[in-house]
Design an enzyme around this catalytic site. Structure first.
Site, PDB file in Angstrom:
ATOM      1  N   ARG A  95      23.162  -1.644 -15.397  1.00  0.00           N
ATOM      2  CA  ARG A  95      23.663  -0.337 -15.704  1.00  0.00           C
ATOM      3  C   ARG A  95      24.488  -0.381 -16.647  1.00  0.00           C
ATOM      4  NH1 ARG A  95      21.919   2.538 -10.969  1.00  0.00           N
ATOM      5  NH2 ARG A  95      22.926   4.500 -10.747  1.00  0.00           N
ATOM      6  N   ARG A 128      27.229  11.386 -13.012  1.00  0.00           N
ATOM      7  CA  ARG A 128      26.310  10.338 -13.243  1.00  0.00           C
ATOM      8  C   ARG A 128      25.618  10.340 -14.433  1.00  0.00           C
ATOM      9  NH1 ARG A 128      23.043  11.486  -7.935  1.00  0.00           N
ATOM     10  NH2 ARG A 128      21.778   9.699  -8.854  1.00  0.00           N
ATOM     11  N   ARG A 163      15.995  16.829  -4.923  1.00  0.00           N
ATOM     12  CA  ARG A 163      15.567  15.685  -4.386  1.00  0.00           C
ATOM     13  C   ARG A 163      16.224  15.227  -2.992  1.00  0.00           C
ATOM     14  NH1 ARG A 163      15.998   9.884  -7.463  1.00  0.00           N
ATOM     15  NH2 ARG A 163      18.377  10.141  -7.134  1.00  0.00           N
ATOM     16  N   LYS A 217      12.692   6.125 -11.597  1.00  0.00           N
ATOM     17  CA  LYS A 217      12.886   4.787 -11.308  1.00  0.00           C
ATOM     18  C   LYS A 217      12.381   4.176 -10.086  1.00  0.00           C
ATOM     19  CE  LYS A 217      17.018   4.268 -12.420  1.00  0.00           C
ATOM     20  NZ  LYS A 217      17.474   5.443 -12.731  1.00  0.00           N
ATOM     21  N   ARG A 271      21.780  13.320  -0.817  1.00  0.00           N
ATOM     22  CA  ARG A 271      22.466  12.394  -0.957  1.00  0.00           C
ATOM     23  C   ARG A 271      24.042  12.937  -1.452  1.00  0.00           C
ATOM     24  NH1 ARG A 271      19.789   8.042  -4.853  1.00  0.00           N
ATOM     25  NH2 ARG A 271      21.975   8.112  -5.952  1.00  0.00           N
TER      26      ARG A 271
HETATM   27  P1  AMP Z   1      21.237   4.850  -7.539  1.00  0.00           P
HETATM   28  O1  AMP Z   1      20.516   4.917  -6.473  1.00  0.00           O
HETATM   29  O2  AMP Z   1      20.644   3.862  -8.563  1.00  0.00           O
HETATM   30  O3  AMP Z   1      21.317   6.377  -8.502  1.00  0.00           O
HETATM   31  O4  AMP Z   1      22.839   4.652  -7.574  1.00  0.00           O
HETATM   32  C1  AMP Z   1      23.643   5.273  -6.794  1.00  0.00           C
HETATM   33  C2  AMP Z   1      25.151   4.794  -7.132  1.00  0.00           C
HETATM   34  O5  AMP Z   1      25.332   3.709  -6.893  1.00  0.00           O
HETATM   35  C3  AMP Z   1      25.457   4.984  -8.685  1.00  0.00           C
HETATM   36  O6  AMP Z   1      25.973   6.276  -8.832  1.00  0.00           O
HETATM   37  C4  AMP Z   1      26.574   4.030  -8.790  1.00  0.00           C
HETATM   38  O7  AMP Z   1      27.922   4.505  -8.033  1.00  0.00           O
HETATM   39  C5  AMP Z   1      26.183   2.806  -7.705  1.00  0.00           C
HETATM   40  N1  AMP Z   1      25.385   1.980  -8.448  1.00  0.00           N
HETATM   41  C6  AMP Z   1      24.036   1.437  -8.143  1.00  0.00           C
HETATM   42  N2  AMP Z   1      23.553   0.698  -8.948  1.00  0.00           N
HETATM   43  C7  AMP Z   1      24.776   0.330  -9.846  1.00  0.00           C
HETATM   44  C8  AMP Z   1      24.859  -0.880 -10.679  1.00  0.00           C
HETATM   45  N3  AMP Z   1      23.942  -1.706 -11.290  1.00  0.00           N
HETATM   46  N4  AMP Z   1      26.240  -0.642 -11.406  1.00  0.00           N
HETATM   47  C9  AMP Z   1      27.084  -0.239 -10.955  1.00  0.00           C
HETATM   48  N5  AMP Z   1      27.303   0.897  -9.895  1.00  0.00           N
HETATM   49  C10 AMP Z   1      25.864   1.047  -9.402  1.00  0.00           C
END
Ligand code: AMP
Length: 215
Positions: free
Chosen positions: A88, A173, A127, A13, A162
């Site tokens: 999400r 996740r 990554r 994404k 990360r």
């Molecule tokens: P990402 O970089 O999109 O994988 O997001 C990393 C982490 O941020 C996720 O595992 C969640 O803990 C939190 N997070 C990101 N976007 C959301 C969202 N829309 N709703 C809830 N938690 C989020």
């Protein structure tokens, strides 16, 4: 363009969003990037979100909607936006629908990037991400390493793994994705906005999006 990018962690994404910003000046809005920036800066939002993120759990919907309500009204969104990692959950999708109605904004589509699980697992463990909160460029030790090992090509900051990309957090996740986020595919199908692209290359995803926008 005004798009939602759906897909499991590691589906691409962020990479697709960054490529799409080059096309027409739409902005990438990544809730993950915003939250990581807040954690690094030690803000109140960061303090509230940090523990959820480390575990690979979702941050509560009300915190996320607070961020998005403000962000979508910033002037740079007028040219279009690419929502990366948001919504999400079904409650977030419903709240977004109401918010967009209130702001008089119509979405073009929700793109579901569908990538096999083996590819996702391989990508997430290899990554690497730029540690500078304002950059967060994405690399891969196998397929797209930085020119100098451990150093971001774009801003020179350290490139790191990360904290939520340990094996344990990754499997959490993916489980969270299947349980809470995958139902959004049906939600956007009912809304008549869904485009599913089964592709492992970001270029192929971009081509499919362009074709649908032109249709
Ligand atoms: P990402 O970089 O999109 O994988 O997001 C990393 C982490 O941020 C996720 O595992 C969640 O803990 C939190 N997070 C990101 N976007 C959301 C969202 N829309 N709703 C809830 N938690 C989020």
């Amino acid at each position: 363009m005004k798009l939602i990018l759906l897909g499991a962690p590691g589906a691409g994404k962020g990479t697709v969003a960054k490529m799409l910003t080059e096309l027409d000046g739409s902005v990438q809005i990544s809730t993950g990037d915003i939250l990581r920036g807040a954690v690094q800066a030690g803000t109140e939002l960061g303090k509230q979100a940090e523990a959820y993120m480390k575990r690979g759990d979702l941050v509560p919907d009300d915190l996320i909607m607070g961020i998005m309500e403000k962000r979508l009204q910033e002037p740079d969104c007028a040219r279009g936006f690419l929502l990366d990692g948001f919504p999400r959950t079904i409650p977030q999708a419903e709240a977004l629908k109401k918010l967009l109605e209130k702001l008089g904004i119509t979405l073009d589509m929700a793109v579901n990037i569908d990538v096999p699980r083996e590819v996702i697992l391989d990508r997430l463990t290899t990554r690497r991400t730029c540690s500078n909160a304002d950059c967060q460029a994405i690399y891969n030790v196998k397929s797209n390493p930085p020119r100098v090992e451990g150093v971001c090509d774009k801003c020179g900051s350290p490139v790191v793994q990360r904290e939520d990309e340990t094996e344990e957090a990754i499997s959490k996740r993916l489980e969270t994705y299947n349980e809470k986020t995958a139902p959004l595919i049906g939600f956007y199908e009912k809304e008549g906005l869904l485009l599913t692209v089964k592709a492992t290359s970001s270029e192929a995803v971009i081509e499919a999006i362009k074709a649908r926008l032109a249709a």
